[in-house]
Scaffold this active site. Structure first.
Site, PDB file in Angstrom:
ATOM      1  N   HIS A 163      45.128  -3.564  35.654  1.00 16.80           N
ATOM      2  CA  HIS A 163      45.549  -4.754  34.907  1.00 16.80           C
ATOM      3  C   HIS A 163      45.977  -5.845  35.893  1.00 16.80           C
ATOM      4  O   HIS A 163      45.559  -6.999  35.779  1.00 16.80           O
ATOM      5  CB  HIS A 163      46.703  -4.399  33.957  1.00 16.80           C
ATOM      6  CG  HIS A 163      47.308  -5.571  33.250  1.00 16.80           C
ATOM      7  ND1 HIS A 163      47.141  -5.811  31.905  1.00 16.80           N
ATOM      8  CD2 HIS A 163      48.075  -6.594  33.707  1.00 16.80           C
ATOM      9  CE1 HIS A 163      47.770  -6.929  31.559  1.00 16.80           C
ATOM     10  NE2 HIS A 163      48.363  -7.422  32.648  1.00 16.80           N
ATOM     11  N   GLU A 164      46.782  -5.470  36.872  1.00 17.41           N
ATOM     12  CA  GLU A 164      47.323  -6.484  37.795  1.00 17.41           C
ATOM     13  C   GLU A 164      46.230  -7.139  38.627  1.00 17.41           C
ATOM     14  O   GLU A 164      46.150  -8.367  38.714  1.00 17.41           O
ATOM     15  CB  GLU A 164      48.376  -5.863  38.710  1.00 17.41           C
ATOM     16  CG  GLU A 164      49.626  -5.383  38.002  1.00 17.41           C
ATOM     17  CD  GLU A 164      50.244  -6.431  37.091  1.00 17.41           C
ATOM     18  OE1 GLU A 164      50.137  -7.642  37.388  1.00 17.41           O
ATOM     19  OE2 GLU A 164      50.807  -6.048  36.052  1.00 17.41           O
ATOM     20  N   HIS A 166      44.198  -9.836  37.100  1.00 21.28           N
ATOM     21  CA  HIS A 166      44.728 -11.208  37.117  1.00 21.28           C
ATOM     22  C   HIS A 166      44.146 -11.990  38.293  1.00 21.28           C
ATOM     23  O   HIS A 166      43.846 -13.178  38.189  1.00 21.28           O
ATOM     24  CB  HIS A 166      46.255 -11.205  37.237  1.00 21.28           C
ATOM     25  CG  HIS A 166      46.957 -10.914  35.943  1.00 21.28           C
ATOM     26  ND1 HIS A 166      46.743 -11.656  34.808  1.00 21.28           N
ATOM     27  CD2 HIS A 166      47.872  -9.971  35.624  1.00 21.28           C
ATOM     28  CE1 HIS A 166      47.505 -11.177  33.822  1.00 21.28           C
ATOM     29  NE2 HIS A 166      48.193 -10.151  34.294  1.00 21.28           N
TER      30      HIS A 166
HETATM   31 ZN   LIG Z   1      49.487  -9.161  33.121  1.00 22.46          ZN
END
Ligand SMILES: [Zn+2]
Ligand SMILES: *[C@@H]1O[C@H](CO)[C@@H](O)[C@H](O)[C@H]1NC(C)=O
Ligand SMILES: *[C@@H]1O[C@H](CO)[C@@H](O)[C@H](O)[C@H]1NC(C)=O
Ligand SMILES: *[C@@H]1O[C@H](CO)[C@@H](O)[C@H](O)[C@H]1NC(C)=O
Ligand SMILES: *[C@@H]1O[C@H](CO)[C@@H](O)[C@H](O)[C@H]1NC(C)=O
Ligand SMILES: *[C@@H]1O[C@H](CO)[C@@H](O)[C@H](O)[C@H]1NC(C)=O
Ligand SMILES: [Ca+2]
Length: 596
Positions: free
Chosen positions: A402-403, A406
């Protein structure tokens, strides 16, 4: 920004906002696409403005003024097209960056006035086979433009910014740029990067070069609230495995431990450096070979040496694996990826991802800062203290995936500036793409299961998102119109991630599943098609996309790569969650194009 208090606060805020907005929905969501209210500190709140982008897609493509000139460069074609299509003087346009991908070529432009670029009047053109296939633009004719010679010196602007943002100027070269305000005027601003290492804030400040006021900020940090709303996937209860040579040398030609001139024997290399504490504290090899075998012991604290080593190795492995997968799907050097050495393939280097494992600046969360191409991405992974012993966020793969996503979405949208997912709506989609990517990486068959992220770190089967991602509208009722009452980016992200879950399910339903999708992008299977369109659409969509323009970018991406073969499949999936042809202003529509 994601310290526990901050995250907790944002969760509370989401709840409070939801109940107030129920009473008067219009007032809140009318600004989703163009504004974002940012609480900088207890006494400073800034509402930033991100001009609406128009987005035109041209199906098979249209001609540009230089179509007949065989030697026209991509940059020349883009400038000529934008000038003629939007009726602007070519001298007021400049190329920010451009690159050729496998199917389309992309150019990112800025508007200028007297030679000074606008920070938030940008455009992006995609060209395929000498035809223009899409144009995103926030170009504008300001009703008032400040003089192009500053009257406030940059030193004064720096002190203003440092004071307002409680941080320090990080020595990244300052620039002079015009900034369009929501009243239609353009102010001249000094643009200054301000960081606060302790609080992990990293802003770009726009200080009016005539009045000395702080007029806007870019926030490079995207944070996550996995601790309360997870989508779960791979975690240590499923067991560690020993992998031999997992690197893909088509993506990382020197492997994971060399930048082309220097080799390492620790968890640092050309794509990623993973460490605890100072950056020198990487994991040393345990033999003369690159032998990173450290057994994780779940019964003792994650901070014991063996567990720290296991965590650093997993972080390093994940960061490199994502680099290698995404590279195959178009996140290359010239598409603004994160690498130390770019091997002469374009883009700016010296920006590998720095993964700080068990970072002391937070608990029960994680975050990722995406400065512009050429400055390292920074991922901070925290410990979770909700169980005894605590758990390490790095060991639930959903979270690092998820990170790092980004970094992918912030770099590929808008041409590597890190400035193009800043509105509330675009920031919300940023969270959605990150969950959707975590889901994609964890698929192992064509079976479409409901997806819940983050169960391990919070030790709750429901994780922390409000609903599982699901093809069932009763399991997950979120629709486009949910944005009328949702106001917080992770909540908005759930709506987008659930739409993408349905897009994924539809494509896999039609085309099946490839177990080799992470290394072989040539397959025609649904999960391959999905990731191609996911990545292609990022480069096509305009700066600060909305759900509507992001959807259109998927449709055009499909036209570009597959001649529109999935057009109706995509429309039906988006329309099933309210994002049909006539969806607008956060009102659902389930219409699909006639013929679908
Ligand atoms: Zn996030
Ligand atoms: C490096 O990490 C180890 C744990 O692996 C820790 O014991 C040590 O204190 C760290 N060194 C520094 C300088 O932070
Ligand atoms: C490779 O790493 C070494 C050691 O950190 C550094 O001196 C060198 O500049 C790097 N080369 C490139 C091309 O990044
Ligand atoms: C978990 O960490 C937070 C933030 O550091 C702290 O306030 C809280 O007391 C901790 N909880 C436990 C059970 O240690
Ligand atoms: C770990 O992941 C598996 C597979 O997704 C899941 O079934 C299990 O519940 C998870 N364990 C925890 C503690 O979250
Ligand atoms: C998608 O299909 C519809 C209906 O057949 C058609 O009107 C539209 O032009 C198609 N769009 C693309 C990009 O292929
Ligand atoms: Ca780069």
């Amino acid at each position: 920004m994601a310290r526990f208090n901050k995250v907790f606060a944002s969760v509370l805020l989401a709840v409070v906002y939801a109940s107030t907005t129920l009473a008067a929905p219009w007032a809140t969501f009318s600004k989703h696409a163009t504004h974002r209210r940012r609480l900088i500190s207890s006494d400073l709140q800034i509402e930033t403005f991100h001009p609406a982008s128009t987005f035109e897609t041209f199906d098979q493509g249209i001609d540009h003024p230089l179509s007949k000139r065989e030697d026209a460069s991509l940059d020349e074609m883009a400038i000529a097209f934008v000038a003629s299509h939007l009726g602007l003087d070519a001298n007021d346009l400049e190329i920010k960056s451009s690159y050729a991908a496998d199917v389309t070529s992309h150019a990112y432009l800025k508007q200028k006035h007297e030679g000074i670029p606008f920070a938030n009047a940008v455009a992006n053109v995609a060209i395929k086979s000498n035809k223009v296939v899409s144009l995103g633009s926030s170009f504008t004719k300001p009703n008032k433009i400040a003089s192009s010679s500053p009257t406030v010196v940059v030193e004064d602007a720096i002190s203003t910014a440092e004071q307002a943002l409680s941080g320090t100027y990080n020595q990244h070269p300052t620039t002079l740029e015009y900034l369009l305000k929501d009243d239609g005027s353009a102010v001249l601003s000094h643009v200054i990067q301000i960081q606060n290492e302790e609080a992990f804030t990293w802003h770009e400040a726009f200080v009016d070069a005539h009045t000395g006021e702080l007029v806007s900020v870019t926030d490079f940090v995207a944070s996550a609230t996995y601790l309360v709303l997870p989508i779960e996937k791979q975690n240590i209860t499923q067991g560690f495995e020993t992998l031999t040579d997992p690197q893909n040398t088509a993506s990382s030609p020197q492997g994971w431990h060399s930048n082309g001139t220097t080799s390492t024997t620790d968890t640092s290399g050309n794509n990623v450096i993973a460490y605890k504490g100072p950056q020198t504290n990487t994991t040393q090899e345990s033999s003369s070979e690159l032998n990173f075998i450290y057994t994780q012991d779940p019964s003792v604290s994650p901070t014991t040496t063996g567990n720290v080593n296991a965590a650093r190795v997993n972080a390093f492995y994940l960061g490199n694996t994502l680099h290698d997968i995404w590279y195959q799907y178009g996140f290359t050097e010239s598409a603004f990826n994160f690498q130390q050495n770019n091997f002469g393939k374009g883009g700016a280097g010296n920006d590998r991802v720095q993964i700080s494992v068990q970072d002391p600046s937070g608990t029960n969360n994680a975050n990722f800062a995406t400065p512009p191409d050429g400055q390292p991405g920074q991922m901070r992974m925290f410990l979770f203290n909700l169980t005894t012993p605590g758990r390490d966020g790095v060991l639930e793969n959903d979270i690092p995936v998820h990170e790092y996503t980004h970094g992918l979405t912030n770099r590929m949208t808008g041409g590597g500036t890190g400035r193009c997912l800043q509105s509330t709506e675009a920031g919300g989609m940023g969270e959605g793409w990150s969950d959707a990517m975590a889901e994609w990486t964890e698929q192992t068959s064509a079976e479409i299961l409901d997806c819940v992220i983050g169960t391990y770190v919070v030790d709750k089967p429901a994780g922390i998102r409000s609903h599982p991602y699901s093809t069932s509208a009763s399991v997950n009722p979120l629709r486009y119109s949910s944005l009328q009452i949702l106001d917080e980016i992770h909540n908005i992200g759930e709506v987008w991630a659930n739409m993408l879950h349905n897009v994924y399910a539809a494509l896999v339903g039609v085309h099946g599943f490839s177990p080799n999708a992470k290394t072989d992008t040539t397959g025609s299977e649904g999960n391959v098609v999905y990731l191609h369109l996911f990545m292609d659409a990022l480069a096509l969509q305009p700066c600060n996309p909305t759900f509507l323009t992001a959807r259109d970018a998927w449709i055009q991406a499909d036209q570009n790569r597959y001649d529109g073969a999935n057009n109706c499949t995509l429309w039906k999936a988006f329309a099933s969650r309210g994002l049909g042809v006539n969806a607008a202003n956060y009102r659902d529509d389930s219409t699909v194009p006639s013929g679908c």
